[in-house]
Design a protein around this motif. Structure first.
Motif, PDB file in Angstrom:
ATOM      1  N   GLN A   1       0.816  -1.215   0.000  1.00  0.00           N
ATOM      2  CA  GLN A   1       0.000   0.000   0.000  1.00  0.00           C
ATOM      3  C   GLN A   1       0.852   1.268   0.000  1.00  0.00           C
ATOM      4  N   GLY A   2       2.173   1.097  -0.047  1.00  0.00           N
ATOM      5  CA  GLY A   2       3.069   2.249  -0.045  1.00  0.00           C
ATOM      6  C   GLY A   2       3.330   2.817   1.333  1.00  0.00           C
ATOM      7  N   LYS A   3       2.941   2.089   2.369  1.00  0.00           N
ATOM      8  CA  LYS A   3       3.159   2.540   3.742  1.00  0.00           C
ATOM      9  C   LYS A   3       4.515   2.046   4.243  1.00  0.00           C
ATOM     10  N   ILE A   4       5.196   2.908   4.989  1.00  0.00           N
ATOM     11  CA  ILE A   4       6.481   2.525   5.571  1.00  0.00           C
ATOM     12  C   ILE A   4       6.236   1.635   6.785  1.00  0.00           C
ATOM     13  N   VAL A   5       6.767   0.426   6.728  1.00  0.00           N
ATOM     14  CA  VAL A   5       6.600  -0.546   7.803  1.00  0.00           C
ATOM     15  C   VAL A   5       7.722  -0.413   8.827  1.00  0.00           C
ATOM     16  N   ALA A   6       8.923  -0.136   8.348  1.00  0.00           N
ATOM     17  CA  ALA A   6      10.086  -0.007   9.241  1.00  0.00           C
ATOM     18  C   ALA A   6      11.146   0.807   8.538  1.00  0.00           C
ATOM     19  N   ARG A   7      11.957   1.489   9.331  1.00  0.00           N
ATOM     20  CA  ARG A   7      13.046   2.273   8.751  1.00  0.00           C
ATOM     21  C   ARG A   7      14.176   2.409   9.749  1.00  0.00           C
ATOM     22  N   ALA A   8      15.372   2.589   9.225  1.00  0.00           N
ATOM     23  CA  ALA A   8      16.552   2.856  10.056  1.00  0.00           C
ATOM     24  C   ALA A   8      17.484   3.746   9.250  1.00  0.00           C
ATOM     25  N   ALA A   9      18.240   4.589   9.932  1.00  0.00           N
ATOM     26  CA  ALA A   9      19.140   5.522   9.253  1.00  0.00           C
ATOM     27  C   ALA A   9      20.413   5.710  10.055  1.00  0.00           C
ATOM     28  N   VAL A  10      21.499   5.950   9.342  1.00  0.00           N
ATOM     29  CA  VAL A  10      22.766   6.347   9.964  1.00  0.00           C
ATOM     30  C   VAL A  10      23.347   7.481   9.132  1.00  0.00           C
ATOM     31  N   ALA A  11      24.209   8.270   9.762  1.00  0.00           N
ATOM     32  CA  ALA A  11      24.807   9.413   9.067  1.00  0.00           C
ATOM     33  C   ALA A  11      25.751   8.947   7.965  1.00  0.00           C
ATOM     34  N   ASN A  12      25.794   9.728   6.899  1.00  0.00           N
ATOM     35  CA  ASN A  12      26.713   9.484   5.796  1.00  0.00           C
ATOM     36  C   ASN A  12      27.581  10.724   5.609  1.00  0.00           C
ATOM     37  N   ALA A  13      28.791  10.539   5.147  1.00  0.00           N
ATOM     38  CA  ALA A  13      29.688  11.676   4.936  1.00  0.00           C
ATOM     39  C   ALA A  13      30.767  11.297   3.943  1.00  0.00           C
TER      40      ALA A  13
ATOM     41  N   VAL B   1      26.917  25.019   8.207  1.00  0.00           N
ATOM     42  CA  VAL B   1      26.899  26.010   9.298  1.00  0.00           C
ATOM     43  C   VAL B   1      26.929  25.305  10.649  1.00  0.00           C
ATOM     44  N   ARG B   2      26.146  24.235  10.781  1.00  0.00           N
ATOM     45  CA  ARG B   2      26.137  23.491  12.049  1.00  0.00           C
ATOM     46  C   ARG B   2      27.516  22.926  12.357  1.00  0.00           C
ATOM     47  N   LYS B   3      28.142  22.326  11.378  1.00  0.00           N
ATOM     48  CA  LYS B   3      29.471  21.752  11.576  1.00  0.00           C
ATOM     49  C   LYS B   3      30.494  22.829  11.910  1.00  0.00           C
ATOM     50  N   LEU B   4      30.358  23.994  11.280  1.00  0.00           N
ATOM     51  CA  LEU B   4      31.311  25.087  11.467  1.00  0.00           C
ATOM     52  C   LEU B   4      31.199  25.746  12.838  1.00  0.00           C
ATOM     53  N   LEU B   5      29.956  25.963  13.297  1.00  0.00           N
ATOM     54  CA  LEU B   5      29.736  26.778  14.492  1.00  0.00           C
ATOM     55  C   LEU B   5      29.230  26.007  15.709  1.00  0.00           C
ATOM     56  N   TRP B   6      28.742  24.799  15.498  1.00  0.00           N
ATOM     57  CA  TRP B   6      28.328  23.930  16.598  1.00  0.00           C
ATOM     58  C   TRP B   6      29.110  22.622  16.453  1.00  0.00           C
ATOM     59  N   THR B   7      28.435  21.511  16.435  1.00  0.00           N
ATOM     60  CA  THR B   7      29.037  20.222  16.102  1.00  0.00           C
ATOM     61  C   THR B   7      28.041  19.481  15.217  1.00  0.00           C
ATOM     62  N   PRO B   8      28.497  18.525  14.421  1.00  0.00           N
ATOM     63  CA  PRO B   8      27.553  17.796  13.565  1.00  0.00           C
ATOM     64  C   PRO B   8      26.474  17.064  14.347  1.00  0.00           C
ATOM     65  N   GLN B   9      26.707  16.822  15.646  1.00  0.00           N
ATOM     66  CA  GLN B   9      25.735  16.094  16.466  1.00  0.00           C
ATOM     67  C   GLN B   9      24.763  17.012  17.206  1.00  0.00           C
ATOM     68  N   THR B  10      24.974  18.325  17.133  1.00  0.00           N
ATOM     69  CA  THR B  10      24.096  19.256  17.840  1.00  0.00           C
ATOM     70  C   THR B  10      22.667  19.138  17.314  1.00  0.00           C
ATOM     71  N   PRO B  11      21.671  18.967  18.191  1.00  0.00           N
ATOM     72  CA  PRO B  11      20.279  18.879  17.720  1.00  0.00           C
ATOM     73  C   PRO B  11      19.883  20.137  16.955  1.00  0.00           C
TER      74      PRO B  11
END
Length: 395
Positions: free
Chosen positions: A24-36, A311-321
């Motif tokens: 039906q096109g509905k997302i049943v499950a998902r997972a993500a990790v950062a890429n760089a 900007v986040r990486k430059l002035l905060w950290t990549p993990q900053t919410p």
């Protein structure tokens, strides 16, 4: 009773994801990790992708979904990625040279001098794709001029989606929607342009068989299945470029504009017509092949959340919410007290902040980036309305 799902392996520039979607096109499950991307050993100003790292990130996402997938029957796997990037490979599919990232500046000079082969206007008239320094064409010309022996040794050029598909199936293919981002296709013929290839001295045999979106590539091989933690023999289906995947998934009707917002922001329509000879008159314009034969995707594209990530990486950290950045920007009044940002970081040497004083805080910089991107979108929409070749019937 187990429900049927398709497993989407999505390699984005910022995140890698595994997503299970039901009938039906509905997302049943998902997972993500950062890429760089990574810094190239040859030059610390250059960027490249580690294919092994991307494959491992996709595998990590699949293992995260293991418990949820246990209640599903995976009926197919499909891979979607960002466009243009890829690599030369040998007959075993091993990389002869790292995957040059679209972030890498090494090909900018090739773009500036491409008129020695064909004028930019002619290139866009044939291919639909605009003059962006990261285009696949410029990567291959750069390889030809800097590492000609690798072109002689190569068995094929594989776009990044096809590199992943080869790891899954052992098959050499070219996702057609990925080829549509390369500036090497004849967009009206849905095949590589003899004129462009002949002018640049690139052989047609570099590019394996073209596969349409939805076409079977092969089946999941045992070693890849073990890595992903799912059964072998599952059909692997072509999807290709993530923008076309998003346009189709949005359910957009013909000539209905869609804004795909991510690292890049892309404003496109699905149209059965396009006048590619007019595109070069509009900065930022491009046209790619739709996932459905007979349709085109004219539009405009520009760097968007990639600016905010920087900007986040430059002035905060990549993990900053992100909420932390938003709250600091919220404290700054509209107009950022005169601090402005021109956000064309990849295309304009004068991009960056203006109006900075000793009173400026990082909140000013982030607010200026948000306002700059909003103004950029407004200007692009205005340009879109004036363009006869891009203007949709409804806007």
């Amino acid at each position: 009773m187990k429900q049927d799902v398709i497993l989407v392996l999505d390699c984005g520039a910022t995140n890698v994801r595994a997503i299970a979607v039901n009938r039906q096109g509905k997302i049943v499950a998902r997972a993500a990790v950062a890429n760089a991307s990574e810094i190239a050993a040859e030059n610390n100003a250059w960027h490249q992708w580690s294919l092994d790292a991307i494959i491992q990130r996709l595998a990590d996402c699949c293992h995260t979904l293991a418990a949820e997938l246990a209640g599903c029957r995976v009926r197919g796997i499909t891979v979607t990625t960002f466009g243009v990037d890829g690599a030369l490979v040998d007959e075993n599919g091993q990389l002869l040279y790292p995957v040059i990232s679209w972030k890498c500046p090494r090909t900018a000079e090739v773009m500036q001098k491409i008129d020695r082969f064909l004028p930019q206007q002619r290139l866009q008239e044939i291919s639909g794709v605009g003059a962006f320094g990261f285009n696949t064409l410029y990567k291959l010309v750069w390889m030809k001029e800097n590492h000609p022996q690798l072109l002689e040794q190569a068995h094929a050029w594989l776009f990044i989606s096809s590199l992943i598909n080869h790891r899954l199936t052992g098959e050499f293919t070219t996702d057609l929607t990925m080829a549509g981002t390369s500036q090497m296709l004849d967009i009206h013929q849905r095949d590589f342009s003899p004129e462009i290839l002949q002018a640049t001295g690139l052989p047609r045999w570099l590019f394996p068989r073209l596969v349409e979106a939805g076409e079977l590539i092969g089946t999941l091989q045992p070693d890849a299945a073990a890595l992903l933690g799912i059964p072998p023999g599952i059909p692997v289906i072509s999807a290709g470029h993530d923008t076309q995947f998003a346009l189709f998934g949005a359910g957009a009707e013909q000539d209905e504009p869609v804004l795909s917002s991510g690292t890049w922001e892309i404003l496109m329509v699905r149209s059965n017509r396009v006048n590619t000879s007019l595109l070069s008159h509009y900065a930022g314009s491009t046209c790619e092949l739709d996932s459905q034969p007979g349709l085109y995707n004219p539009g405009m594209q520009w760097l968007a959340s990639g600016v905010l990530e920087w900007v986040r990486k430059l002035l905060w950290t990549p993990q900053t919410p992100w909420q932390t950045l938003i709250e600091e920007a919220r404290l700054i009044p509209e107009g950022a007290e005169g601090v402005k940002m021109h956000c064309e970081l990849l295309t304009n040497q004068n991009a960056g902040w203006q109006g900075v004083t000793l009173n400026a805080t990082r909140g000013h910089f982030y607010r200026a980036a948000l306002e700059g991107l909003s103004e950029q979108l407004a200007q692009i929409c205005k340009r879109w309305r004036k363009s006869a070749t891009l203007k949709p019937q409804s806007f």
